[in-house]
Design an enzyme around this catalytic site. Sequence first.
Site, PDB file in Angstrom:
ATOM      1  N   GLU A 100       0.807  -1.224   0.000  1.00  7.03           N
ATOM      2  CA  GLU A 100       0.000   0.000   0.000  1.00  7.03           C
ATOM      3  C   GLU A 100       0.835   1.268   0.000  1.00  7.03           C
ATOM      4  OE1 GLU A 100      -2.954  -3.056   0.864  1.00  7.03           O
ATOM      5  OE2 GLU A 100      -0.948  -2.673   1.676  1.00  7.03           O
TER       6      GLU A 100
ATOM      7  N   HIS B 171      -9.895  -5.217   9.551  1.00  7.73           N
ATOM      8  CA  HIS B 171     -10.504  -5.087   8.231  1.00  7.73           C
ATOM      9  C   HIS B 171     -11.902  -4.485   8.290  1.00  7.73           C
ATOM     10  CE1 HIS B 171      -7.318  -7.939   7.237  1.00  7.73           C
ATOM     11  NE2 HIS B 171      -7.567  -7.790   5.949  1.00  7.73           N
TER      12      HIS B 171
END
Length: 729
Positions: A458, A528
């Site tokens: 990321e 998440h």
Amino acid sequence: MPAEHRLEAKVAWSEFVATQDDWDAAAPDLLTGMLSQLVLIRTFEEYVLELAADGLIHGPAHSSIGQEGGAVGACFALTTQDTVNGSHRGHHQFLAKVLAHLHPTGIDPAKPFPEDVEAVLLRSLREICGLDRGFSHGRGGSMHLQWHEAGAIGTNAIVGGGVPLAAGSAWAHRRSGTDAVAFTFFGDGAINIGSTLETLNLAAAWSLPLCFFVENNQYAVSTHVSEVTAEPRLSGRGPGFGIRSWKVDGMDPLAVHLVTQQALGHMRRGDGPTLIEADVYRYFHQNGPFAGSAFRYRTKEEEAQWRARDPLDTVVRHLVRRRILTKKAVAETVARAKALMSGLGDVLLEARPGGKPGERRIVPSEWPDPAFVDEGVRGDLSELDGIEFTDTEDHTGELTDVKFIGAVAGVMGRRLETDPRVVVMGEDVHRLNGGTNGATRGLSEDFPDRVIGTPISENAFTGLGGGLALDGRYRPVVEFMYADFMWVAADQLFNQIGKARHMFGGEGKVPFVLRSKVATGTGYGSQHSMDPAGVFATAAGWRIVAPSTPFDYVGLMNTALACDDPVVVLEHVDLYNSTGPGLPDNYDHHLPVGKAAVRREGAALTVLTYLAMTPAVLDAVEQTGVDAEVVDLRWLDRASLDWDTISRSVMKTNHVLIAEQGALGTSYGGWLADEIQRRLFDWLDAPVERLTGGEASPSISKVLERAAFASTDEVVAKLREFAREQNHG
């Protein structure tokens, strides 16, 4: 017995050394040009340290004295179209690129320095001193030097933070069909940073024309490179990623120049990235005018050994030996450079009134206006002029129920079709029939070179997207598979992309869209499941949209892609498979910035909500019969919030409930409640109420997860509590 076979790297790793023959063959203009740059950068840096010693530099002064040979040798080989970014110790990197841009064939050291050189040195000095007429109006200072016109795309105060951004510049060069390349300068400390290693991998995987230029000055502040890595030959990192790599003596500017030529040939041929490790040495401490030995992490003997190989002296020695210049001519060049810096100082400084003899201060008229402090945090949205904005009331009779996820993929496909600048990237966006949720369904087949699956990195691909946005030729759309991954890429999102416009003077554009999925309720657990709205709302520079219907998604995404500010578009898994009002054949409509939607009118209570909590609130209002006005905020950032709609509603109901799904600690409503009570206190009959999830992030257990977030049942309970209080009153 097992067999063992020696493996070899796919690419070469070599040490490059310039010989006496190379110095004899070097063109006189090359050597005199490098001399002029070395002298100008050295005297500039010495003057900066002089100002720092006098307390006239606010903040750090990271001197590069001793390290100039690497930057000068490399940048002298670059064109204006080639781009460079650098580190917090970046004066020499910036100036070498800028001087090569102004005078690509070199500056004659035997003549007075040209006026454009004087002007750029003055402007650089102004920036380092924090003055209004610096490159970024003094906001960037010593560590954030940028001049796009010259291909100097920004030095960076975060160790390794600029490396992914340079990858974005390299991607833009290649995609645009030019042979331009990008160079990213960083040090021995940054070679072990995650963002650097991620970018090494990404650049190699995508064969980007990016040179990783490692200035190994042996020390990260006071820690020697041998203390932090088992392989202090840092160029050894390159072959592990499949990157052609060289090690070179950075105190030898010609050697650096020649090895850079080899790296440029490799990259301009399309053979992928390169890595150059230049061994250099900073003569002074991490910051300020004192030697490292003064802090006892280096010895005076070590410093003397490196000073004996000074890059400026090396070039002078060969110029004199070849009778290109005399020692007297060199001395005159140095004297002119020092006189130039003194003259620039006279422009900026004056005697301090009432001070001691020789005591100086910055001329007051040089400082920026304090009122400029927040200008340019984001743009003025003038780029949206000429767009026709419509809302649901403008499409009466056209709206029909459509699937939310179809709107997500449909509008992105339309923008890829109509705007060649749009590029989509993220993990698995090119696979699984549209990523993990179908948000890019069908797009990779139609646009295989602009819907790009990334490695799981990321920091790297977010920063690459940021570099694309700053480049200006493309409009990147970066997808996070889960919103929690923003913490993995936090440096790029908040230190780099979110701050870039303001930090570099407020005039640049950062057209970057982040699609971030909220997965609360799916059983994916604490790492998440978060709602990131509250975190992004605290980060200056970001705009935030939260669509709750297919119509809103299309209109808000189109506006986000037309905006020159970074925008995070929040999506919720609960909405993906839902249906709602939309225009099945129209993916071109835009919703205006800063306009909320009143989903239900009422007189007793204003409920402010967004995203998947909107249908939950509407359902709860139906169940309880409370006469609530439900306002779907749509835009959540501080600058884009619809205060007109909020104020009208509060003045009517005199009561406010902010309803959101996420955890208490990262709640969006905290700051919003505070602001409502500041703005609308006289209209409130009670404190602002808030409904959030629990303190902890959702767990895996179905029962514990459901207990951790708010939805219809919690809104029902809150509304019934409100009704009881009203009835009791």
